[in-house]
Design an enzyme around this catalytic site. Structure first.
Site, PDB file in Angstrom:
ATOM      1  N   GLU A 145       5.391  -4.705   6.950  1.00 45.35           N
ATOM      2  CA  GLU A 145       5.752  -3.849   5.822  1.00 45.35           C
ATOM      3  C   GLU A 145       5.890  -2.421   6.329  1.00 45.35           C
ATOM      4  O   GLU A 145       5.053  -1.949   7.110  1.00 45.35           O
ATOM      5  CB  GLU A 145       4.687  -3.940   4.737  1.00 45.35           C
ATOM      6  CG  GLU A 145       4.889  -2.992   3.570  1.00 45.35           C
ATOM      7  CD  GLU A 145       3.796  -3.137   2.514  1.00 45.35           C
ATOM      8  OE1 GLU A 145       3.231  -4.243   2.400  1.00 45.35           O
ATOM      9  OE2 GLU A 145       3.511  -2.147   1.818  1.00 45.35           O
ATOM     10  N   GLU A 150       5.668   6.937  -0.505  1.00 44.97           N
ATOM     11  CA  GLU A 150       4.766   6.636  -1.617  1.00 44.97           C
ATOM     12  C   GLU A 150       4.176   7.958  -2.099  1.00 44.97           C
ATOM     13  O   GLU A 150       3.795   8.814  -1.287  1.00 44.97           O
ATOM     14  CB  GLU A 150       3.653   5.687  -1.186  1.00 44.97           C
ATOM     15  CG  GLU A 150       4.124   4.302  -0.785  1.00 44.97           C
ATOM     16  CD  GLU A 150       2.973   3.392  -0.419  1.00 44.97           C
ATOM     17  OE1 GLU A 150       2.629   2.509  -1.225  1.00 44.97           O
ATOM     18  OE2 GLU A 150       2.399   3.577   0.680  1.00 44.97           O
TER      19      GLU A 150
END
Length: 451
Positions: A145, A150
């Site tokens: 990932e 974010e």
């Protein structure tokens, strides 16, 4: 996003021949999305829908509070932007709604420079916008990932910097467990005040991420064997979502969300550049299987296409199925197995991603013979996860008669829940809870039939 996909049954896939090297001049995008149309392009984007409970990871593995939908209220193209909107509303038992889009089975790539012009919402206390990637091969964390952007972290909230702190991270499997590395940067202005350009550069040596030219994340990935970094040398696909609450924000109840709602994440454009000789790009729509009859496990002539076992497909026995001798329904081979009483059994046919969209509205057909009265399930695995149809003695059996003779079974694809025929990964599966008595199953001539 720290954990998103889990399967109850073993899964591994290899894109294999579906991928091709795609060198390109550094200034020319090899792929881009400008969102200038009137709707979201379904050949590029699909949705994760629900709370994650349907695939065994309630809260999407992160204690998130929203229900993801594919409604225009939560995801749409508007004024040249992709709009992802989080709303405070009761929906299917959840207190919030939002959307999560992905290119799984449609656009995958390895290495390159990826840029996106994004305006994030005011995250306040509880919103969690994310722009990220997952590996197209394997199960998390083995698939890898890459979190490009974010915002809304619990530490940023505590420091009064929720709308200025941006983070990047990677997750992978190291020594049989979950490993991760992440970095944060506090931007000099509120991130939601304007569009920002988020850039990831990914090559065999490094993954680096920047915002408006300021780098905030770096990970060396060249020590593939020593650090177990194989995941970052395989193709990945993109995800865009706006979560509400969850472990990243440190908020696990609806009453703790004070962020302004509705909140909107706007994506103006995305561009991918590739110039490394080992770069790869897979566009799923370019390899759609033509309509007709497709042989999943069949030796018939005149098929529109067929799996080639040992090259682009494998039959995996998951548990408690011993081969037995039996005459096939057609051709020279058949699936013939005995399952012992008291133990679950299952199998699956694994392939690379297959675009079977031409078969939407069609039928899964196969021949089967058995005498068992036990309940079992027939399934298909797509980008949405596993989807099953139950076969219960005395219930609907789609043509199966449990008399020990061959019968054709025909299941409309519409009978499967949340099926993404643009991205099929396991074209046929069988599973059952522990039977009370031994079970013998014979399966042959598995076909996908278009309308």
């Amino acid at each position: 996003m720290e954990c998103i996909r889990a399967f109850a049954l073993p899964f591994a896939a290899c894109l294999g021949a579906a991928l091709s090297a795609a060198p390109a001049h550094a200034q020319t995008p090899v792929w881009e999305q400008t969102f200038d149309g009137s709707s979201i392009d379904g050949t590029v984007w699909t949705f994760d829908v629900g709370t994650g409970c349907q695939i065994g990871i309630c809260g999407w593995g992160n204690s998130e509070l929203q229900y993801y939908t594919s409604r225009p209220e939560n995801a749409r193209v508007e004024n040249g932007n992709l709009v992802i909107e989080a709303r405070r509303e009761n929906f299917e038992g959840s207190p919030f709604t939002s959307a999560r889009l992905k290119t799984e089975g449609r656009v995958h790539f390895k290495y390159g420079t990826l840029e996106a012009r994004i305006r994030t919402p005011e995250v306040g206390n509880g919103l969690w916008p994310a722009y990220w990637m997952l590996g197209a091969i394997g199960v998390w964390p083995d698939r890898g990932e890459i979190d490009i952007m974010e915002i809304g972290h619990v530490d940023g909230i505590a420091a009064g910097m929720a709308n200025r702190r941006v983070g990047g991270a990677v997750h992978w499997n190291y020594g049989g467990g979950h490993a991760s590395h992440g970095d944060f940067m506090d931007f000099p202005a509120d991130l939601h005040d304007d569009y920002r350009i988020y850039r990831m550069t990914w090559d065999p040596q490094f993954i680096r991420v920047s915002i408006d030219g300021q780098q905030y994340f770096e990970m060396a990935i060249s020590d593939i064997e020593g650090a177990s970094l194989h995941e970052f040398h395989q193709p990945h696909f993109l995800l865009l979502n706006l979560a509400v609450g969850g472990t990243y924000t440190g908020i696990s109840d609806a009453g703790g969300i004070t962020a302004p709602l509705p909140g909107r994440m706007l994506v103006d454009w995305i561009r991918l550049y590739q110039d490394h000789p080992d770069s790869e790009l897979h566009i799923g729509g370019d390899s759609a299987v033509p309509a007709g009859r497709f042989g999943v496990y069949s030796e018939q002539a005149g098929l529109a296409g067929a799996l080639d076992f040992g090259r682009d497909a494998d039959l995996f026995v998951w548990n408690n199925l011993a081969p037995i001798a039996a005459a096939p329904f057609e051709g020279n081979e058949t699936m013939a197995f005995r399952a012992r009483a008291g133990e679950w059994f299952g199998l699956g046919i694994l392939t690379d991603y297959r675009n079977m969209s031409a078969y939407a509205g069609g039928t899964l057909k196969f021949h089967m013979r058995t005498t068992t009265a036990s309940t079992f399930k027939i399934g298909i695995n797509t980008s949405f996860g596993d989807s099953w149809v139950d076969f219960v003695a005395g219930g609907r059996n789609y043509g199966l008669v449990r008399d020990g003779q061959w019968h054709e079974v025909a299941i409309p694809f519409s009978a499967f829940y949340d099926l993404d025929l643009h991205a099929v990964k396991q074209m046929f599966m069988v599973v059952a809870d522990p039977p009370a008595q031994d079970v013998e199953l014979f399966i042959d001539n598995i076909l996908y039939q278009s309308p």
